[in-house]
Design an enzyme around this catalytic site. Structure first.
Site, PDB file in Angstrom:
ATOM      1  N   ASN A  47       0.844  -1.193   0.000  1.00 36.02           N
ATOM      2  CA  ASN A  47       0.000   0.000   0.000  1.00 36.02           C
ATOM      3  C   ASN A  47       0.880   1.244   0.000  1.00 36.02           C
ATOM      4  O   ASN A  47       1.972   1.260   0.562  1.00 36.02           O
ATOM      5  CB  ASN A  47      -0.988   0.000   1.169  1.00 36.02           C
ATOM      6  N   GLU A  49       0.282   5.298   0.704  1.00 34.73           N
ATOM      7  CA  GLU A  49      -0.650   6.323   1.153  1.00 34.73           C
ATOM      8  C   GLU A  49      -0.194   7.713   0.715  1.00 34.73           C
ATOM      9  O   GLU A  49       0.975   7.939   0.410  1.00 34.73           O
ATOM     10  CB  GLU A  49      -0.766   6.298   2.682  1.00 34.73           C
ATOM     11  N   CYS A  58      -4.206   0.659  -2.460  1.00 28.31           N
ATOM     12  CA  CYS A  58      -4.042  -0.563  -1.671  1.00 28.31           C
ATOM     13  C   CYS A  58      -3.042  -1.509  -2.316  1.00 28.31           C
ATOM     14  O   CYS A  58      -2.841  -1.498  -3.533  1.00 28.31           O
ATOM     15  CB  CYS A  58      -5.381  -1.284  -1.544  1.00 28.31           C
ATOM     16  N   GLU A  60      -3.259  -4.682  -2.842  1.00 33.42           N
ATOM     17  CA  GLU A  60      -3.855  -5.625  -3.793  1.00 33.42           C
ATOM     18  C   GLU A  60      -3.886  -5.034  -5.195  1.00 33.42           C
ATOM     19  O   GLU A  60      -3.550  -5.699  -6.174  1.00 33.42           O
ATOM     20  CB  GLU A  60      -5.285  -5.991  -3.361  1.00 33.42           C
ATOM     21  N   CYS A  96     -10.436  -4.509   0.919  1.00 29.63           N
ATOM     22  CA  CYS A  96     -11.546  -3.551   0.886  1.00 29.63           C
ATOM     23  C   CYS A  96     -12.458  -3.843  -0.318  1.00 29.63           C
ATOM     24  O   CYS A  96     -12.114  -4.613  -1.218  1.00 29.63           O
ATOM     25  CB  CYS A  96     -11.010  -2.125   0.829  1.00 29.63           C
ATOM     26  N   CYS A  99     -10.899  -3.101  -3.783  1.00 27.81           N
ATOM     27  CA  CYS A  99      -9.972  -4.149  -4.233  1.00 27.81           C
ATOM     28  C   CYS A  99     -10.725  -5.400  -4.675  1.00 27.81           C
ATOM     29  O   CYS A  99     -10.359  -6.041  -5.657  1.00 27.81           O
ATOM     30  CB  CYS A  99      -8.958  -4.477  -3.141  1.00 27.81           C
TER      31      CYS A  99
END
Length: 139
Positions: A47, A49, A58, A60, A96, A99
């Site tokens: 990830n 940010e 993210c 994924e 999430c 994703c």
């Protein structure tokens, strides 16, 4: 039995290693992902940010998008949050919704998704009724 380098646990190891590279100064939630491709290669991601949260991405999606950008066909995914406490609820370890939607389009519907501390689920279990504009072509 699959060779050690090709099993779900090896993907989780790669996901854990990728999580250590996460750029997460706001959440301090290090997440890694690893995707096995149809050609046997493994691509990982973490990830990343941003102060403007909507610009974050993210792990994924990093792994899946990297595979696609390299001309690879993802077939299996592993996800690890190395900051999740041992007794953390499974929901705090799950991918999430964004994703899951991306996985639905880029992975086969029966793809295995291994979630560290939770277990392996098939993609269709994680997102049984995805948003679709067209019939899926990956299966």
């Amino acid at each position: 039995m699959a060779p050690a380098e090709n099993n779900a646990e090896s993907l989780l190891v790669r996901a854990r290693q990728a999580a250590k590279r996460a750029h997460c100064p706001y959440s301090n939630f290090h997440v890694g992902a690893a995707v096995r491709c149809a050609d046997g290669s493994v691509i990982d991601g973490c990830n990343v940010e941003n102060a403007s949260y909507g610009l974050s991405i993210c792990a994924e999606r990093v792994a899946l998008f990297t595979a696609i950008s390299q001309g690879k066909r993802p077939i299996e995914l592993a996800v690890s949050c190395i900051d999740a406490k041992g007794d953390a609820a499974p929901g705090s370890r799950m991918p999430c919704g964004a994703c899951r939607q991306v996985m639905q389009e880029l992975l086969p519907s029966k793809a295995d998704v291994s979630i560290d501390g939770v277990g392996t689920r098939q993609l269709e279990q994680l997102l049984p009724t995805p948003f679709e504009l067209r019939q899926p072509t990956i299966n």
